[in-house]
Motif scaffolding. Structure first.
Motif, PDB file in Angstrom:
ATOM      1  N   ALA A  48       4.723   5.016  -9.150  1.00  0.00           N
ATOM      2  CA  ALA A  48       3.464   5.232  -8.433  1.00  0.00           C
ATOM      3  C   ALA A  48       2.287   5.231  -9.395  1.00  0.00           C
ATOM      4  O   ALA A  48       1.234   4.645  -9.126  1.00  0.00           O
ATOM      5  N   ALA A  92      -2.771  11.112  -4.241  1.00  0.00           N
ATOM      6  CA  ALA A  92      -1.424  11.080  -3.667  1.00  0.00           C
ATOM      7  C   ALA A  92      -0.982  12.500  -3.350  1.00  0.00           C
ATOM      8  O   ALA A  92      -1.497  13.462  -3.919  1.00  0.00           O
ATOM      9  N   ASP A 148      -5.437   6.344   4.548  1.00  0.00           N
ATOM     10  CA  ASP A 148      -4.193   5.674   4.174  1.00  0.00           C
ATOM     11  C   ASP A 148      -4.077   5.449   2.671  1.00  0.00           C
ATOM     12  O   ASP A 148      -2.986   5.288   2.145  1.00  0.00           O
ATOM     13  N   SER A 149      -5.236   5.421   2.003  1.00  0.00           N
ATOM     14  CA  SER A 149      -5.195   5.175   0.557  1.00  0.00           C
ATOM     15  C   SER A 149      -4.535   6.344  -0.184  1.00  0.00           C
ATOM     16  O   SER A 149      -4.080   6.187  -1.312  1.00  0.00           O
ATOM     17  N   ARG A 155      -1.521   8.120  -0.823  1.00  0.00           N
ATOM     18  CA  ARG A 155      -0.108   7.855  -0.570  1.00  0.00           C
ATOM     19  C   ARG A 155       0.711   9.133  -0.601  1.00  0.00           C
ATOM     20  O   ARG A 155       0.450  10.027  -1.396  1.00  0.00           O
ATOM     21  N   GLY A 169       3.195   3.292   3.604  1.00  0.00           N
ATOM     22  CA  GLY A 169       2.751   3.502   2.239  1.00  0.00           C
ATOM     23  C   GLY A 169       3.497   4.604   1.521  1.00  0.00           C
ATOM     24  O   GLY A 169       3.355   4.770   0.312  1.00  0.00           O
ATOM     25  N   LEU A 170       4.292   5.368   2.252  1.00  0.00           N
ATOM     26  CA  LEU A 170       5.041   6.443   1.601  1.00  0.00           C
ATOM     27  C   LEU A 170       6.046   5.843   0.615  1.00  0.00           C
ATOM     28  O   LEU A 170       6.699   4.850   0.898  1.00  0.00           O
ATOM     29  N   SER A 172       9.057   1.528  -0.290  1.00  0.00           N
ATOM     30  CA  SER A 172       7.775   1.828   0.312  1.00  0.00           C
ATOM     31  C   SER A 172       7.903   1.608   1.814  1.00  0.00           C
ATOM     32  O   SER A 172       8.545   0.669   2.267  1.00  0.00           O
TER      33      SER A 172
END
Lengths: 293, 375
Positions: free
Chosen positions: B157, B222, B246-247, B249, B271-272, B365
């Motif tokens: 990540a 994140a 959404d950015s 994560r 996105g996870l 992802s």
């Protein structure tokens, strides 16, 4: 951020209040702590889920269907489990134990037939959007929860205070023998109360299942602990008390998690519960026994 | 009369002698898994994996030169006491030489001391918490501990998405989730990530809005989360509801590695990131066959738990063969010599009875409710 946290707390508190309404109604009128109540919560959610999936029902159909089904289950469960005890004038402990055993069996049976996988309503079942006021967001489902809670509470008050059935229910809550002597059909009134509380529990199950997107047979079990705390803090059998205690608890939990520590959150409900039992055993808003329900 | 007595005696004696001979036709393995209650999905998947492997082994002639494997699966219902009782029954009454399971790390911390004390080999297939194998010399596991998987995920990540500042969340009432968090925190500190806040919740909670609202105000890139799949789904759904973009994560531990996440959370989970010792779309032949056979048998796709169980049955069966007898201590020694290539990749044990390598780890992802290998 504080305003968002207050909204979070209000929504959470509404779910607690909505759940606890039917639970406290059962106690107020029937004088039993009926632990099968959590099961009606699960029943409501699953019936609504089935309606949404199999019949393609929308929320305005699925919600009443779930509520009515839970109400019917409640009538049957009360009749099967508690009629004999009521006739024998058994104490509160007996009904507590019977319903505790029964609810564990019911959850397990449900798990056998439905499975324990978490299920959810179809995507788009309820509009996913959220209203935004500056930084504060509140979703459609959350508005639905707060709105439904308000409507149901209002309807319940009208029913209890303004209708003949309400009068019968209140008479039963005052004194069963006197009610019988006045010609009130006690059996029917008991069934009506069971149906009403089951409906409230079922409606709560649909809405809360919808909000948290997780429906499984044991969902009522966890809610039951909170519900128990809410009705004791609000005063056993006190509908207004349950409403206020539910919202209060939701707010306090959220503020504790947001500003003190999320670790301390779990302690809130039960600390207040213990304090209530120490200092005001009749509940925060408790009045004399005879005014219950 | 005396001849009659002698005959009866001989028959009785004969049947006494015959019973153990009959019993040796099979080698019975015990398993303790969650088959009922809220977490039954894990145990059911594991049982499916174990049985599939067992049937394949039996079809190829069994173990120890022709003995069939048999499996007794006891239900723990996710309850520590019930798991311990199941272990006592398997060890005391059924006299199994090997116990597979139990499902949760919580349960293993209760069962491990019992089976280890009775010197019965116990192989966890899904217990990823820290300290499992430190219970004693008879406790093994085939599941990669999270402390091996999580650093791979976090490092990926950091490299791919330039993540510097994170918030951390975990369920504080579950040994697995707490230990996963500990691994994440250690890995994050190792990588020099800034930890803006650490938030907890209960594994049966349904409302996470307070914690998420707080995190939203901190501007992190994140959010790491260590819990089982149910609360994780709730957290990601509410995070998007509350307007966390959404950015930001989510980075999950082992509990996030379940197809259920996509089913429950849908697009909210997109996105996870999660690290996994196994993935359904791993392209090798053995895995393709496993996925197809499992699906045919159980009517649904296998998950990581089924895959780990499947490999474990082979690892145990081969150890029994190498041991030359269904005796616990011999099997224990034979397990150390494991050199197996299964659906999770190459497998050997460390001296500490943990899986030796994390080279099979893939970072996945979530996209449109499904996991994909992160490119």
């Amino acid at each position: 951020m504080l305003s968002q946290q207050l909204v979070n707390g209000l929504v959470l508190g509404s779910t607690y209040a909505l759940f606890a309404l039917g639970f406290t109604l059962i106690f107020g009128v029937l004088r039993v702590i009926n632990l099968t109540y959590g099961f009606y919560f699960s029943v409501g959610a699953f019936v609504a889920l089935a309606a949404a999936r199999e019949l393609g029902a929308n929320i305005w159909v699925a919600l009443p269907l779930g509520a009515v089904a839970a109400g019917l289950v409640a009538v049957v469960a009360d009749w099967l489990l508690l009629t004999r005890l009521r006739r024998a004038k058994a104490g509160e402990l007996a009904s507590l134990m019977v319903t505790l055993g029964a609810v564990l069996a019911l959850y397990s049976l449900m798990a056998v037939f439905i499975g324990t996988d978490i299920q959810r309503f179809p995507f788009g079942f309820v509009d996913n959007s959220a209203l935004e006021f500056g930084d504060v967001r509140i979703s459609t489902v959350q508005i639905l929860i707060i709105g439904t809670t308000l409507v149901l509470v209002a309807l319940l008050f009208v029913l209890l205070q303004r209708t003949r059935l309400g009068l019968m229910i209140r008479a039963l809550a005052e004194n069963e023998d006197a009610a019988r002597l006045m010609g009130i059909n006690v059996g029917l009134t008991v069934a009506a109360v069971s149906f009403l509380s089951g409906m409230l529990g079922g409606a709560a199950g649909v809405l809360i299942g919808l909000n948290f997107n997780a429906i499984q047979p044991f969902m009522g079990e966890h809610m039951m602990l909170r519900g128990f705390a809410v009705i004791i803090i609000g005063g056993l059998g006190d509908i207004r008390g349950a409403l206020i205690a539910g919202v209060l608890l939701g707010l306090l939990e959220v503020l504790t998690a947001g500003y003190i520590s999320s670790n301390a959150r779990e302690a809130v409900a039960f600390t207040i519960l213990v304090l209530t039992l120490w200092f005001r055993p009749v509940g925060l808003f408790g009045r004399a026994q005879a005014k219950r329900a | 009369m005396s001849r009659l007595l002698a005959t009866v005696g001989a028959i009785a004696l004969g049947s006494l002698l015959a019973t153990p001979v009959m019993a040796q036709e099979t080698v019975t393995i015990g398993a303790i898994e969650i088959l009922s209650g809220p977490s039954a999905a894990y145990g059911t998947a594991i049982k499916g994996g174990l049985e599939l492997a067992m049937d394949e082994i039996n079809a190829k002639g069994g173990v120890l030169g022709g003995k069939k494997l048999a499996l007794i699966v006891e239900d723990s219902a996710g309850n520590k006491d019930q798991a311990v009782n199941a272990a006592r029954k398997l060890v005391g009454r059924d006299k199994v030489p090997v116990v597979i399971g139990p499902t949760l790390s919580n349960e293993m911390f209760a069962v491990g001391p019992v089976t280890n004390g009775r010197e019965v080999v116990t192989v966890g297939t899904s217990t990823t918490a820290k300290g499992i194998t430190e219970i004693g010399p008879f406790i093994f596991r085939t599941s990669l501990p999270e402390s091996d998987v999580v650093p791979v995920t976090l490092k990926t990540a950091q490299e791919k998405f330039g993540i510097k500042k994170i918030a951390m969340m975990y369920a504080n009432d579950d040994a697995f989730s707490k230990s996963g968090f500990d691994s994440m925190k250690a890995a994050a500190e190792e990588l020099g990530l800034e930890i803006a806040t650490i938030e907890t919740f209960g594994s049966k909670d349904t409302d996470f809005s307070a914690q998420l609202t707080k995190i939203k105000g901190l501007g992190v890139e994140a959010i790491t989360i260590s819990a089982l799949v149910e609360p994780i789904s709730g957290v990601v759904l509410q995070a998007r509801q509350l307007g966390i973009p959404d950015s930001v994560r989510f980075i999950g531990g082992n509990g996030a590695n379940s197809p259920k996440l996509g089913e429950i959370a849908g697009a909210a989970a997109d996105g996870l990131l999660v690290g996994s010792p196994w993935f359904i779309a791993k392209p090798d032949e053995a895995n393709r066959k496993f996925v197809a056979d499992y699906k045919q048998r159980n009517g649904k796709d296998p998950d990581q738990f089924a895959a780990q169980a499947y490999d474990t049955m082979y690892i145990v069966a081969q150890a029994i063969d190498r041991a030359g007898a269904a005796e616990s201590d011999k099997i224990r020694q034979a397990l150390y010599k494991t050199d197996f290539n299964g659906v999770m990749g190459p497998f050997t044990f460390t001296e500490g009875r943990d899986p030796a390598s994390n080279e099979g780890v893939v970072v996945l992802s979530m996209k449109n409710g499904r996991f994909e290998i992160l490119e």
